[in-house]
Design a protein around this motif. Structure first.
Motif, PDB file in Angstrom:
ATOM      1  N   SER A 118      12.058   2.344  -0.860  1.00  0.00           N
ATOM      2  CA  SER A 118      11.965   3.690  -0.295  1.00  0.00           C
ATOM      3  C   SER A 118      13.213   3.970   0.527  1.00  0.00           C
ATOM      4  CB  SER A 118      10.720   3.825   0.580  1.00  0.00           C
ATOM      5  OG  SER A 118      10.768   2.922   1.661  1.00  0.00           O
ATOM      6  N   GLY A 119      13.709   5.199   0.457  1.00  0.00           N
ATOM      7  CA  GLY A 119      14.868   5.589   1.236  1.00  0.00           C
ATOM      8  C   GLY A 119      14.477   6.016   2.637  1.00  0.00           C
ATOM      9  N   GLU A 120      15.433   6.020   3.534  1.00  0.00           N
ATOM     10  CA  GLU A 120      15.163   6.407   4.916  1.00  0.00           C
ATOM     11  C   GLU A 120      14.697   7.852   5.028  1.00  0.00           C
ATOM     12  OE1 GLU A 120      18.504   5.578   7.374  1.00  0.00           O
ATOM     13  OE2 GLU A 120      18.439   3.398   7.064  1.00  0.00           O
ATOM     14  N   LYS A 127       6.799   6.532   1.580  1.00  0.00           N
ATOM     15  CA  LYS A 127       7.012   5.181   2.100  1.00  0.00           C
ATOM     16  C   LYS A 127       5.736   4.349   1.983  1.00  0.00           C
ATOM     17  CE  LYS A 127      10.670   6.512   5.334  1.00  0.00           C
ATOM     18  NZ  LYS A 127      11.068   6.662   6.760  1.00  0.00           N
ATOM     19  N   ALA A 128       4.605   4.983   2.244  1.00  0.00           N
ATOM     20  CA  ALA A 128       3.331   4.272   2.146  1.00  0.00           C
ATOM     21  C   ALA A 128       3.044   3.868   0.702  1.00  0.00           C
ATOM     22  CB  ALA A 128       2.208   5.154   2.688  1.00  0.00           C
ATOM     23  N   LYS A 205      11.308   7.865  -5.639  1.00  0.00           N
ATOM     24  CA  LYS A 205      10.757   8.913  -4.788  1.00  0.00           C
ATOM     25  C   LYS A 205       9.253   9.127  -4.937  1.00  0.00           C
ATOM     26  CE  LYS A 205      13.985  11.746  -6.200  1.00  0.00           C
ATOM     27  NZ  LYS A 205      14.808  12.952  -6.381  1.00  0.00           N
ATOM     28  N   ARG A 206       8.693   8.939  -6.113  1.00  0.00           N
ATOM     29  CA  ARG A 206       7.245   9.059  -6.329  1.00  0.00           C
ATOM     30  C   ARG A 206       6.647  10.298  -5.648  1.00  0.00           C
ATOM     31  NH1 ARG A 206       7.291   3.553  -4.986  1.00  0.00           N
ATOM     32  NH2 ARG A 206       7.049   2.184  -6.779  1.00  0.00           N
ATOM     33  N   LYS A 207       6.849  11.445  -6.222  1.00  0.00           N
ATOM     34  CA  LYS A 207       6.322  12.681  -5.634  1.00  0.00           C
ATOM     35  C   LYS A 207       4.855  12.866  -6.023  1.00  0.00           C
ATOM     36  CE  LYS A 207      10.746  15.113  -5.345  1.00  0.00           C
ATOM     37  NZ  LYS A 207      11.543  16.280  -5.776  1.00  0.00           N
ATOM     38  N   ASN A 208       4.009  11.987  -5.509  1.00  0.00           N
ATOM     39  CA  ASN A 208       2.589  12.003  -5.844  1.00  0.00           C
ATOM     40  C   ASN A 208       1.745  12.434  -4.666  1.00  0.00           C
ATOM     41  OD1 ASN A 208       2.860  11.170  -8.475  1.00  0.00           O
ATOM     42  ND2 ASN A 208       2.447   9.018  -8.066  1.00  0.00           N
ATOM     43  N   MET A 291       1.934   3.414   8.725  1.00  0.00           N
ATOM     44  CA  MET A 291       1.009   2.278   8.763  1.00  0.00           C
ATOM     45  C   MET A 291      -0.375   2.690   8.252  1.00  0.00           C
ATOM     46  SD  MET A 291      -0.315   0.071  12.065  1.00  0.00           S
ATOM     47  CE  MET A 291      -1.325   1.448  12.642  1.00  0.00           C
ATOM     48  N   GLY A 292      -0.898   3.796   8.779  1.00  0.00           N
ATOM     49  CA  GLY A 292      -2.217   4.263   8.358  1.00  0.00           C
ATOM     50  C   GLY A 292      -2.249   4.678   6.899  1.00  0.00           C
ATOM     51  N   LEU A 293      -1.220   5.398   6.480  1.00  0.00           N
ATOM     52  CA  LEU A 293      -1.155   5.823   5.081  1.00  0.00           C
ATOM     53  C   LEU A 293      -0.992   4.634   4.145  1.00  0.00           C
ATOM     54  CD1 LEU A 293       1.126   9.001   5.404  1.00  0.00           C
ATOM     55  CD2 LEU A 293      -1.295   8.955   4.783  1.00  0.00           C
TER      56      LEU A 293
END
Length: 320
Positions: A118-120, A127-128, A205-208, A291-293
């Protein structure tokens, strides 16, 4: 060595814009790009034309046939020595091709698979999702880190083969059902050297949405069974772990009513696993939201994969 970068596209011109932009910054310049528009209603031809002065790029449109066959077509049109296959929703770091060229030469590779990160600038959900797909607590880390890189099964978002491999093995046999893993296994069985190149990572990127992420995980479970139709040994113990996770979650509900002592023991086990996920995500991203996600995505990823595996195994058993 000349690379031919093969990119199948389906209704995603914005993603192609980002991917091609990242190619402008590559330190290794001996490459061509082949875009295969797989029956899109919203095409990327106008986007592709903007980059025609920056590097060699060709655009093809075909009726929808699935990403596996779109990649095959792209490779059949390629002029390079080594074909790099990418999904349209990835972005490359500047050293990607340079690192890849060096590793192919030094390790005498015929094919490779690379990991994703994952990118910044990714959203907390992206990111999750990345954590859920790559963490030790979910996939065992096999997607991007292995002690023995020769055991890696390449994924279509970031993989590549020599021209000789493509000509001898004829590419993908299936359009979109675990076709990358099937080809990886067949490449190895043909005597070619395919390994993980950990340094050749992409930003994925996974735009889901969460719902689509679970649906995708479900299809991954189905795909593993489909691969086993070509390669009977494709389903190993590690691929059954998500199914055990799903059955474990279901058993907790029954234990609550039927066996209270077992219920509390199961809660303890689930709590320890959850703690591992939460602490791992917090250390990696230093964000309570991520963290939660990450915990939610981890549960969805494992249970979705397990459900897909169970469903497809049942279908396979019924059909014989």
């Amino acid at each position: 060595m000349k690379f031919s970068i093969i990119i199948p596209v389906f209704n995603r011109p914005d993603e192609i814009q980002d991917l091609l932009t990242s190619l402008l910054s590559q330190t290794y310049r001996d490459f061509e790009v082949i875009i295969v528009e797989d029956g899109s209603e919203v095409t990327c031809e106008a986007v592709v034309s903007r980059f025609s002065k920056n590097f060699s790029i060709r655009y093809f449109f075909q009726e929808n046939s699935g990403q596996g066959f779109a990649r095959n077509f792209g490779m059949s049109q390629a002029s390079g020595d080594f074909f790099v296959i990418l999904d349209s929703d990835v972005v490359l770091p500047p050293m990607y091709l340079e690192v890849l060229a060096l590793e192919i030469k030094n390790r005498s590779l015929d094919a490779f698979g690379g990991p994703d990160r994952s990118g910044e600038d990714f959203s907390p959900l992206q990111k999750a999702m990345d954590f859920a797909m790559t963490s030790f607590w979910t996939t065992g880390g096999i997607r991007g880190k292995l002690k023995d890189p020769s055991k890696y099964q390449a994924r279509g978002f970031n993989m590549g083969v020599s021209k000789q491999v493509f000509e001898q093995t004829k590419g993908f046999l299936d359009p979109n059902r675990g076709e990358d893993i099937e080809w990886s296994l067949r490449i190895k069985k043909s005597g070619f050297r395919l390994e993980l190149v950990e340094e050749a990572y992409v930003f994925h990127k996974r735009k889901n949405t969460l719902l689509n992420f679970m649906k995708q995980s479900f299809s991954f479970g189905q795909n593993r069974v489909n691969v086993s139709r070509f390669h009977p040994g494709a389903i190993q113990l590690i691929h059954l772990l998500p199914l055990f996770f799903l059955l474990f979650l279901i058993s907790i509900a029954f234990a609550f009513f039927l066996w209270p002592q077992l219920f509390y023991a199961q809660l303890l086990i689930f709590g320890l696993w959850s703690l591992g996920v939460l602490v791992g995500a917090l250390i990696q991203y230093r964000s309570l939201l991520v963290m939660g996600l990450s915990w939610i995505c981890a549960v969805l990823q494992l249970s979705g994969y397990g459900a897909g595996l169970l469903y497809e195994l049942s279908v396979k058993a019924i059909k014989g």
